[in-house]
Design a protein around this motif. Structure first.
Motif, PDB file in Angstrom:
ATOM      1  N   THR A  50       0.843  -1.204   0.000  1.00 27.66           N
ATOM      2  CA  THR A  50       0.000   0.000   0.000  1.00 27.66           C
ATOM      3  C   THR A  50       0.877   1.252   0.000  1.00 27.66           C
ATOM      4  OG1 THR A  50      -1.722  -1.172   1.204  1.00 27.66           O
ATOM      5  CG2 THR A  50      -1.817   1.222   1.256  1.00 27.66           C
ATOM      6  N   THR A  92       2.289   1.649  -3.407  1.00 31.03           N
ATOM      7  CA  THR A  92       1.321   2.171  -4.381  1.00 31.03           C
ATOM      8  C   THR A  92       1.246   3.687  -4.296  1.00 31.03           C
ATOM      9  OG1 THR A  92      -0.004   0.261  -3.754  1.00 31.03           O
ATOM     10  CG2 THR A  92      -1.007   1.786  -5.289  1.00 31.03           C
ATOM     11  N   VAL A  93       1.147   4.188  -3.053  1.00 34.62           N
ATOM     12  CA  VAL A  93       1.045   5.636  -2.877  1.00 34.62           C
ATOM     13  C   VAL A  93       2.345   6.308  -3.330  1.00 34.62           C
ATOM     14  CG1 VAL A  93       0.664   7.492  -1.225  1.00 34.62           C
ATOM     15  CG2 VAL A  93      -0.580   5.350  -0.976  1.00 34.62           C
ATOM     16  N   SER A 114       2.730   6.631  -7.036  1.00 37.13           N
ATOM     17  CA  SER A 114       1.882   7.632  -7.692  1.00 37.13           C
ATOM     18  C   SER A 114       2.570   8.992  -7.734  1.00 37.13           C
ATOM     19  CB  SER A 114       0.528   7.730  -6.977  1.00 37.13           C
ATOM     20  OG  SER A 114       0.664   8.446  -5.782  1.00 37.13           O
ATOM     21  N   TYR A 115       3.616   9.167  -6.910  1.00 41.53           N
ATOM     22  CA  TYR A 115       4.352  10.434  -6.920  1.00 41.53           C
ATOM     23  C   TYR A 115       5.523  10.408  -7.894  1.00 41.53           C
ATOM     24  CZ  TYR A 115       1.690  12.157  -2.971  1.00 41.53           C
ATOM     25  OH  TYR A 115       0.665  12.606  -2.171  1.00 41.53           O
ATOM     26  N   ALA A 143       0.537   1.047 -11.050  1.00 39.27           N
ATOM     27  CA  ALA A 143      -0.527   0.984 -10.043  1.00 39.27           C
ATOM     28  C   ALA A 143      -1.325  -0.313 -10.169  1.00 39.27           C
ATOM     29  CB  ALA A 143      -1.449   2.185 -10.185  1.00 39.27           C
ATOM     30  N   ILE A 180      -6.759  11.712  -1.302  1.00 40.26           N
ATOM     31  CA  ILE A 180      -5.776  10.618  -1.261  1.00 40.26           C
ATOM     32  C   ILE A 180      -5.417  10.203   0.173  1.00 40.26           C
ATOM     33  CG2 ILE A 180      -3.379   9.995  -1.814  1.00 40.26           C
ATOM     34  CD1 ILE A 180      -3.763  11.302  -4.517  1.00 40.26           C
ATOM     35  N   THR A 239      -6.152   6.509   1.474  1.00 38.27           N
ATOM     36  CA  THR A 239      -5.040   5.658   1.921  1.00 38.27           C
ATOM     37  C   THR A 239      -5.357   5.100   3.308  1.00 38.27           C
ATOM     38  OG1 THR A 239      -3.539   7.130   0.730  1.00 38.27           O
ATOM     39  CG2 THR A 239      -2.539   5.587   2.277  1.00 38.27           C
ATOM     40  N   PHE A 260      -8.960   1.991  -5.138  1.00 41.63           N
ATOM     41  CA  PHE A 260      -8.076   2.991  -4.549  1.00 41.63           C
ATOM     42  C   PHE A 260      -7.066   3.570  -5.554  1.00 41.63           C
ATOM     43  CE2 PHE A 260      -3.991   3.450  -2.058  1.00 41.63           C
ATOM     44  CZ  PHE A 260      -4.211   4.756  -1.684  1.00 41.63           C
ATOM     45  N   LEU A 289      -5.418   7.550  -6.929  1.00 38.90           N
ATOM     46  CA  LEU A 289      -4.020   7.817  -7.242  1.00 38.90           C
ATOM     47  C   LEU A 289      -3.831   8.204  -8.694  1.00 38.90           C
ATOM     48  CD1 LEU A 289      -2.291   4.995  -5.192  1.00 38.90           C
ATOM     49  CD2 LEU A 289      -2.696   7.363  -4.560  1.00 38.90           C
TER      50      LEU A 289
END
Lengths: 103, 248
Positions: free
Chosen positions: A27, A30-31, A34-35, A47, B109, B113, B240, B245
């Protein structure tokens, strides 16, 4: 699942905790992904790849798909064919639009 | 006189499956198709379009990238039937996405999350609850099952604030097709969470009496309810990244 002896269940619990940790790490990944400064198409692929791995872990271990009966695999296989057709539809329609525009 | 229904706890010899297990898997397969239709629609809407394309020019929408507004308008006029124009400025908005409020979903976001972590944790407590029943530890089961339901409520509360934030900014399902799909997909998922709370709540409350009369059947019920709850988690795992994202 076959017969469950207490020792087996205790081993399974350790696996569940391991999967939980893996899901948390994924998780965060994934975040973080995205950056990344990448094109949107690559972003989508990254993703979706991570989401598929996470979904796979949930299905295989929490839902016990790693050791299920043939009839369930068969049902899910049929579902998968229809699901893929559903997912290919938008791409096919896009391709058709491109073709139409090219003409 | 009661009629005994076969294969509730003992698996059918030819398939090796109980009624409940086969039933829930067939149900989940049909659920995949239900959500799949919306994922497919979303992919079709998103292909060659960005959130800006749908948001721009609609009343009540604030777009941070106002400087590009005129360019967007020109592009819309020039490429009304041309779908691939999104590639170039799709990248631009994706890059700028985290620098400011450029799309309706990016501010959500952190909440999304947090909700991802909550749902994954609830998935773990579900399987731990089931494992506790296999170890004949009913007290531990109640604890884990109760935590699962509490997590589900936490998810709904966070979702409530997320929706409130959207409405406060003037983002409604009617605002744009993409926002409409966002509300449709997330609310369909919310309905599934509520359904899970009802079933799991019953199994924690009045339904748990079965543990004393027919523990094997109760364990089977918990496994089946658990499979459903894992599916709710599974759908969110895909919603999600796709909705939040990749909302650039």
């Amino acid at each position: 699942m076959s017969a469950h002896s207490p020792d087996e269940v205790k081993k399974e619990i350790k696996v569940y905790i391991g999967i939980f940790v893996a899901l948390m790490v994924l998780t965060v990944l994934t975040v973080a992904a995205s950056y990344l400064d990448v094109a949107i198409a690559i972003g989508i692929v990254i993703a979706l790849l991570i989401a598929t791995v996470k979904g796979g872990l949930v299905a295989l271990f929490f839902m016990h798909l790693k050791s299920e009966k043939v009839l369930i695999y068969l049902s899910l296989f049929i579902m998968l064919i229809f699901f893929l057709a559903l997912m290919i539809l938008p791409a096919a329609m896009q391709a058709n639009t491109f073709q139409h525009n090219a003409d | 006189m009661s009629v005994e229904i076969p294969y509730i706890t003992k698996p059918r010899p030819d398939t090796g499956l109980t009624n409940g297990k086969l039933g829930v898997w067939l149900f989940l397969a049909s659920e995949v198709m239900l959500f799949g239709a919306f994922f497919s629609s979303y992919a079709y809407l998103r292909a060659g379009n960005t959130w800006d394309d749908f948001a721009f020019g609609r009343p009540g929408i604030e777009i941070a990238a106002d400087a590009h507004a005129d360019e967007h308008a020109d592009e819309h006029a020039e490429h009304a039937t041309d779908d691939h124009h999104g590639d170039a400025h799709g990248e631009a908005t994706a890059h700028g996405g985290h620098e400011g409020l450029s799309t309706p979903l990016q501010p959500s976001i952190p909440m999304a999350t947090f909700n991802t972590i909550v749902l994954i944790a609830s998935s773990v407590t579900v399987v731990l609850a089931w494992a506790s029943l296999l170890l004949k530890n009913f007290g531990r089961f109640r604890l884990y099952w109760g935590i699962t339901i509490a997590f589900a409520f936490v998810f709904l509360v966070v979702k409530y604030f997320e929706y409130c934030g959207k409405f406060a900014h003037g983002f409604y399902p009617k605002t744009s097709p993409l926002l409409g799909l966002y509300f449709l997909m997330t609310f369909l998922h919310v309905i599934h969470v509520i359904g899970g709370i009802i079933v799991n709540g019953y199994l924690l409350g009045p339904g748990s009496k079965m543990w004393k009369t027919d523990p094997e059947r109760f364990t089977q019920r918990i496994e089946v309810a658990g499979l459903y709850w894992h599916f709710v988690d599974l759908v969110w795992i895909f919603l999600f990244p796709i909705l939040y994202l990749l909302s650039g």
